[in-house]
Design a protein around this motif. Structure first.
Motif, PDB file in Angstrom:
ATOM      1  N   VAL A  48      25.545 -51.828  43.409  1.00  0.00           N
ATOM      2  CA  VAL A  48      26.368 -52.987  43.450  1.00  0.00           C
ATOM      3  C   VAL A  48      25.641 -54.379  43.475  1.00  0.00           C
ATOM      4  CG1 VAL A  48      28.313 -54.547  44.645  1.00  0.00           C
ATOM      5  CG2 VAL A  48      28.307 -52.042  44.246  1.00  0.00           C
ATOM      6  N   GLY A  49      24.739 -54.365  44.315  1.00  0.00           N
ATOM      7  CA  GLY A  49      23.969 -55.600  44.662  1.00  0.00           C
ATOM      8  C   GLY A  49      22.617 -55.442  44.021  1.00  0.00           C
ATOM      9  N   PRO A  50      21.554 -56.027  44.482  1.00  0.00           N
ATOM     10  CA  PRO A  50      20.200 -56.255  44.065  1.00  0.00           C
ATOM     11  C   PRO A  50      19.641 -55.032  44.489  1.00  0.00           C
ATOM     12  CG  PRO A  50      20.491 -58.233  45.335  1.00  0.00           C
ATOM     13  CD  PRO A  50      21.914 -57.570  45.183  1.00  0.00           C
ATOM     14  N   THR A  51      19.920 -54.400  45.787  1.00  0.00           N
ATOM     15  CA  THR A  51      19.468 -53.313  46.389  1.00  0.00           C
ATOM     16  C   THR A  51      20.675 -52.354  46.606  1.00  0.00           C
ATOM     17  OG1 THR A  51      19.871 -53.724  48.616  1.00  0.00           O
ATOM     18  CG2 THR A  51      17.744 -54.435  47.472  1.00  0.00           C
ATOM     19  N   GLY A  54      23.619 -52.820  49.386  1.00  0.00           N
ATOM     20  CA  GLY A  54      24.956 -53.292  49.071  1.00  0.00           C
ATOM     21  C   GLY A  54      26.009 -52.264  48.628  1.00  0.00           C
ATOM     22  N   GLY A  55      25.485 -50.997  48.668  1.00  0.00           N
ATOM     23  CA  GLY A  55      26.569 -49.891  48.267  1.00  0.00           C
ATOM     24  C   GLY A  55      26.369 -49.646  46.742  1.00  0.00           C
ATOM     25  N   CYS A  56      27.278 -48.600  46.337  1.00  0.00           N
ATOM     26  CA  CYS A  56      27.118 -48.170  45.087  1.00  0.00           C
ATOM     27  C   CYS A  56      28.183 -47.850  44.496  1.00  0.00           C
ATOM     28  CB  CYS A  56      26.084 -47.139  44.887  1.00  0.00           C
ATOM     29  SG  CYS A  56      24.393 -47.444  45.091  1.00  0.00           S
ATOM     30  N   VAL A  57      28.555 -47.781  43.155  1.00  0.00           N
ATOM     31  CA  VAL A  57      29.626 -47.128  42.586  1.00  0.00           C
ATOM     32  C   VAL A  57      29.172 -45.915  41.841  1.00  0.00           C
ATOM     33  CG1 VAL A  57      31.256 -47.405  40.580  1.00  0.00           C
ATOM     34  CG2 VAL A  57      31.043 -49.216  42.271  1.00  0.00           C
TER      35      VAL A  57
END
Ligand code: V0V
Length: 138
Positions: A48-51, A54-57
């Motif tokens: 989701v974010g640069p790393t 930040g969590g994923c989809v």
């Protein structure tokens, strides 16, 4: 206990199309693609974010008509299929939830993304949400 949201799993019919959509519209980055024959899926992890902090989809496409994702698409169409939490030890987390009356789908953890170990709480025990427990690879 639970450490963080690992990923939100979204059922899709066409993986490549979905990766393109999440990249172009939401600006997410595809960090991993794999075929998991045990789970009957081809999947893409979208940061989701640069790393990935930040969590994923997790985009999930069926490998065959027998796949849990094929069944989900038939019944509900594309959309959120699961919410996954990171845990330190999937066996301990599963035992705690069993003690609290939850049905776990597997007696022993199975192989998830990138060598993680996973188990699931039955959606009927968790207010209609398929909950996944993820112990990341060491
Ligand atoms: C089914 N139901 C759901 C659901 N799937 N509710 C919410 N979210 C879902 N994803 C409901 C369904 O509408 C029925 O409600 C009820 O549960 C029982 O349905 P069923 O026909 O008995 O069950 P099935 O055959 O649809 O199976 C559901 C389960 C299956 C959850 C048992 O999908 C499963 O084994 N899932 C775990 C594996 C998985 O999802 N793999 C794909 C992701 P009514 O009609 O009775 O009210 S692989 C993955 O996440 C990986 C690799 C990873 O993260 O690393």
């Amino acid at each position: 206990g639970l450490l963080r949201i690992d990923h939100v799993g979204v059922a899709v019919a066409d993986l490549d199309e979905a990766v393109e959509f999440y990249t172009r519209v939401f600006g997410m980055t595809c960090v991993h693609i794999e075929e998991n024959t045990d789970q009957g899926v081809r999947e893409a992890m979208m940061s989701v974010g640069p790393t990935t902090e930040g969590g994923c989809v997790q985009l999930l496409a069926p490998l065959s008509p027998a796949s849990a994702i094929a069944k989900f698409l038939d019944r509900s169409g594309p959309g959120v299929q699961q919410v996954a939490y990171t845990v330190r030890d999937v066996e301990v987390a599963a035992a705690v939830l069993r003690d609290r009356g939850m049905r776990l789908l597997y007696d022993a953890p199975r192989r998830g993304t990138a060598g993680s170990r996973i188990n699931f709480v039955h959606p009927k025990d968790a207010g209609g949400v398929l909950v996944e427990l993820v112990e990341p690879p060491r």
